[in-house]
Design an enzyme around this catalytic site. Structure first.
Site, PDB file in Angstrom:
ATOM      1  N   ASP A 118     -19.519  47.078   4.645  1.00 33.73           N
ATOM      2  CA  ASP A 118     -19.263  46.592   5.987  1.00 33.73           C
ATOM      3  C   ASP A 118     -20.337  47.104   6.780  1.00 33.73           C
ATOM      4  OD1 ASP A 118     -17.700  45.199   8.142  1.00 33.73           O
ATOM      5  OD2 ASP A 118     -16.181  45.428   6.973  1.00 33.73           O
ATOM      6  N   ASP A 137     -19.968  42.643  10.498  1.00 34.66           N
ATOM      7  CA  ASP A 137     -18.853  42.792  11.471  1.00 34.66           C
ATOM      8  C   ASP A 137     -19.311  42.189  12.984  1.00 34.66           C
ATOM      9  OD1 ASP A 137     -16.168  43.851  12.253  1.00 34.66           O
ATOM     10  OD2 ASP A 137     -17.239  45.036  13.708  1.00 34.66           O
ATOM     11  N   GLU A 176     -19.516  38.041  10.159  1.00 37.05           N
ATOM     12  CA  GLU A 176     -18.308  37.522  10.828  1.00 37.05           C
ATOM     13  C   GLU A 176     -18.582  36.685  12.118  1.00 37.05           C
ATOM     14  OE1 GLU A 176     -13.718  39.486  12.337  1.00 37.05           O
ATOM     15  OE2 GLU A 176     -15.942  40.608  12.727  1.00 37.05           O
ATOM     16  N   HIS A 191      -8.008  42.238   6.486  1.00 35.86           N
ATOM     17  CA  HIS A 191      -7.427  43.219   7.201  1.00 35.86           C
ATOM     18  C   HIS A 191      -7.026  42.979   8.611  1.00 35.86           C
ATOM     19  CE1 HIS A 191     -11.535  43.265   8.435  1.00 35.86           C
ATOM     20  NE2 HIS A 191     -11.324  44.066   9.274  1.00 35.86           N
ATOM     21  N   ASP A 192      -7.460  41.777   9.366  1.00 34.08           N
ATOM     22  CA  ASP A 192      -7.171  41.401  10.671  1.00 34.08           C
ATOM     23  C   ASP A 192      -5.933  40.390  10.755  1.00 34.08           C
ATOM     24  OD1 ASP A 192      -9.129  43.101  11.544  1.00 34.08           O
ATOM     25  OD2 ASP A 192     -10.818  41.623  11.495  1.00 34.08           O
TER      26      ASP A 192
HETATM   27  C1  GLC Z   1     -13.926  42.824  13.288  1.00 39.87           C
HETATM   28  C2  GLC Z   1     -12.971  43.667  12.332  1.00 39.87           C
HETATM   29  C3  GLC Z   1     -11.960  44.561  13.135  1.00 39.87           C
HETATM   30  C4  GLC Z   1     -12.391  45.415  14.122  1.00 39.87           C
HETATM   31  C5  GLC Z   1     -13.402  44.593  14.892  1.00 39.87           C
HETATM   32  C6  GLC Z   1     -14.147  45.640  15.780  1.00 39.87           C
HETATM   33  O1  GLC Z   1     -13.151  41.879  13.906  1.00 39.87           O
HETATM   34  O2  GLC Z   1     -12.877  42.860  11.356  1.00 39.87           O
HETATM   35  O3  GLC Z   1     -11.320  44.794  12.218  1.00 39.87           O
HETATM   36  O4  GLC Z   1     -11.443  45.936  14.926  1.00 39.87           O
HETATM   37  O5  GLC Z   1     -14.432  43.773  14.363  1.00 39.87           O
HETATM   38  O6  GLC Z   1     -14.874  46.284  15.117  1.00 39.87           O
END
Ligand code: GLC
Ligand code: CA
Length: 562
Positions: free
Chosen positions: A101, A205, A258, A331-332
């Site tokens: 990540d 991320d 992402e 995980h979100d």
């Molecule tokens: C992304 C991650 C999440 C995190 C956020 C801030 O959305 O997947 O888990 O809280 O970024 O880093």
């Protein structure tokens, strides 16, 4: 016909590990790298080809690793760089790649850069590493109205520097100033460090937030005020191009970014199918709100037609033009079987239906730990039982808006990220086999006595073994990996039916989302008697009379003509 433009990332399936809850190797109640090492054979047995690690770097864990304080070291609770070396080598020996990540929109405020930056001073090389601004009204009010996407102000006052810093996420996640060339050099240094270590790629991320257009007031949206100024900012492509040209292009690696807010058209300037595209894939969110208005925090009844519409749009829009990533959990997100399936009566059947739904599409699939056994949401009775910072922030906003506590708990039950963060259920024994400690770091879902890997291994009809069958089907079939996609019966709100076509071969994927039996007739041009049933979610037993049959609750079938 698809211009195959073959790359290894198009042929793989990825397993996501959120390490804290995966497996505890040293008995302190917290998942770790030793635990991962002990499960590599299990991961291999699923038929996946890569592991994506949610952050395992040093971090104060305010956002469980997404707040990094040292990009080149491992969080001590999880192990050491030597332990990670063993995991990477062990994975590679098994033909499994490692995806890290990359969290560079922000760092933890405990990071050395931030600690230096807050000191200010003209000859301080870290002075402009973050986004600092004086307050308005003689310093008493934040520089603009931006909100943190986790809820609350997007700015925090720093008493050392006597200025505000921007944080689009939690208070101790300070946004980096990517417009500063020195920060971009740091990012490239991090990329090189891990690629030289031997990792095979990055999940990036919230990468689409790294370029802020300006700091003007934003349109007052509930928790995303300001987003129009930083989602897909003006220098996004340029910075990603720089990372690609200077580092990524020199390694045989993959990237998946992402991309909150990206759609099936505007993603193409990032992932468009041309040599040197700046990202290989993106994670979009459009299929994650089929049970809510934008988010499952604002619940709506599950809408299969909406979900199908999103999948179809992405399959069509990207075919031959870009490469899809396929996911239904991470995980979100809450557990998908509790959202889009039925985690009570038809847990097994609906988990299989959901697996079939996305694993038979074109793209690179991602499977989140526990998804492969059909883990479910956890029914907490109070907000105090949650640990996630986002959940607590949203609960606080709901309280301010005078929502009754019962409603807030119900919303968290449905929508909290903690639903996905309970320990993986390995056995029916103590702490679900996750840890030998008396107490795991986070609550084990009470259904572990029936929902666990050990039980699923023994049951040929388990969700787990069905995932294996689906992944094996993909692996053995170019049709399933590269075929064009066509949806049928879109108006039917409890059936998902689509075809795949590749070099004269075809597949028909049929999935019922109904709790009752449902009559089905194959679309024109698909003669069932001439094809073969490649997969059926009901124990291999599947009759058809001519081109018609009755689908059992949540039944899925895959027919192939080859
Ligand atoms: C992304 C991650 C999440 C995190 C956020 C801030 O959305 O997947 O888990 O809280 O970024 O880093
Ligand atoms: Ca441990």
């Amino acid at each position: 016909m698809y211009d195959t433009n073959r790359k290894w990332y198009k042929d793989i399936a990825v397993y996501q590990i959120w390490i804290r809850s995966f497996c505890d190797g040293n008995g302190d109640g917290i998942g770790d790298l030793q635990g991962v090492l002990s499960k590599l054979d299990y991961i291999k047995s699923l038929g996946v080809d890569a592991i994506w690690f949610s952050p395992i770097y040093k971090s104060p864990q305010e956002d469980f690793g997404y707040d990094i304080s040292d990009y080149r070291d491992i969080q001590p609770e999880y192990g050491t760089l030597d332990d990670f070396r063993k995991v990477v080598d062990g994975a590679h020996e098994r033909g499994i790649k490692i995806i890290m990540d990359l969290v560079v929109n922000h760092t933890s405020t405990e990071h050395y850069w931030f600690q230096q930056s807050r000191k200010g001073g003209d000859d301080n090389p870290y002075k402009d590493y973050y986004i600092w601004r004086p307050g308005k009204n003689g310093g008493k009010r934040p520089p603009n109205n931006w909100q943190s996407t986790f809820g609350g102000d997007g700015w925090e006052w720093d008493d050392v520097r006597k200025e505000y810093y921007l944080h689009l996420f939690a208070i101790h996640q300070a946004d980096l100033n990517m417009d500063n060339p020195a920060v971009r050099e740091e990012v490239k240094g991090i990329l090189r460090f891990w690629l030289d270590f031997g990792v095979d790629g990055f999940r990036e991320d919230v990468i689409t937030f790294i370029s802020k257009a300006n700091l003007k007031n934003g349109f007052p949206l509930p928790i995303a005020t300001g987003i129009e100024h930083y989602a897909r900012g003006p220098h996004l492509h340029e910075y990603l191009q720089e990372f690609y040209d200077d580092v990524l292009s020199k390694y045989d690696c993959m990237t998946v970014g992402e991309g909150p807010g990206l759609n099936a058209k505007n993603c193409l300037d990032l992932i468009g199918e041309k040599p040197g595209h700046v990202l290989d894939m993106i994670f979009h969110f459009e299929h994650m709100s089929a049970d809510g208005l934008f988010t499952s925090w604002i619940p709506r009844p599950f809408d299969l037609k909406k979900l199908k519409g999103v999948f179809t749009k992405w399959q069509k829009s990207l075919y031959g033009r870009g490469w899809n990533s396929l996911y239904i959990e991470n995980h979100d997100q809450p557990r998908v079987v509790s959202r889009y399936g039925d985690d009570k009566v038809y847990r097994v059947e609906s988990a299989k239906a959901l697996a079939t739904m996305y694993l038979c599409q074109c793209g690179t699939p991602y499977i989140y730990q526990g998804q492969e056994i059909g883990m479910t949401n956890i029914p907490f009775d109070s907000i105090d039982e949650y640990i996630d910072v986002q959940t607590h922030n949203i609960a606080a906003i709901m309280r301010k808006l005078h929502f009754p506590e019962k409603k807030i708990v119900a919303a968290a039950n449905a929508a909290s990220r903690d639903n996905a963060r309970t320990p993986v259920q390995w056995t029916a024994g103590k702490n679900a086999g996750f840890t030998d400690a008396d107490k795991p770091w986070f609550t084990v879902n009470p259904n572990y006595t029936t929902v666990n890997v050990e039980a699923a291994e023994k049951d040929p009809n388990s969700v787990l073994n069905y995932y294996r069958a689906l992944l094996a089907l993909r692996k053995g079939s170019e049709l399933m990996r590269y075929g064009a996609y066509e949806e049928y019966y879109h108006e039917n709100s409890s059936l998902y039916c689509y075809g795949r076509m590749y070099e004269g071969k075809r597949a028909l994927v049929v999935i019922s989302f109904a709790k009752e039996p449902m009559a089905f007739r194959a679309p024109e041009g698909y003669e069932l008697s001439e094809g073969r049933l490649a997969l059926c979610s009901y124990n291999g037993r599947a009759n058809a009379a001519g081109n018609a049959f009755t689908l059992r609750p949540y039944e899925s079938r895959v027919y192939i003509w080859d």
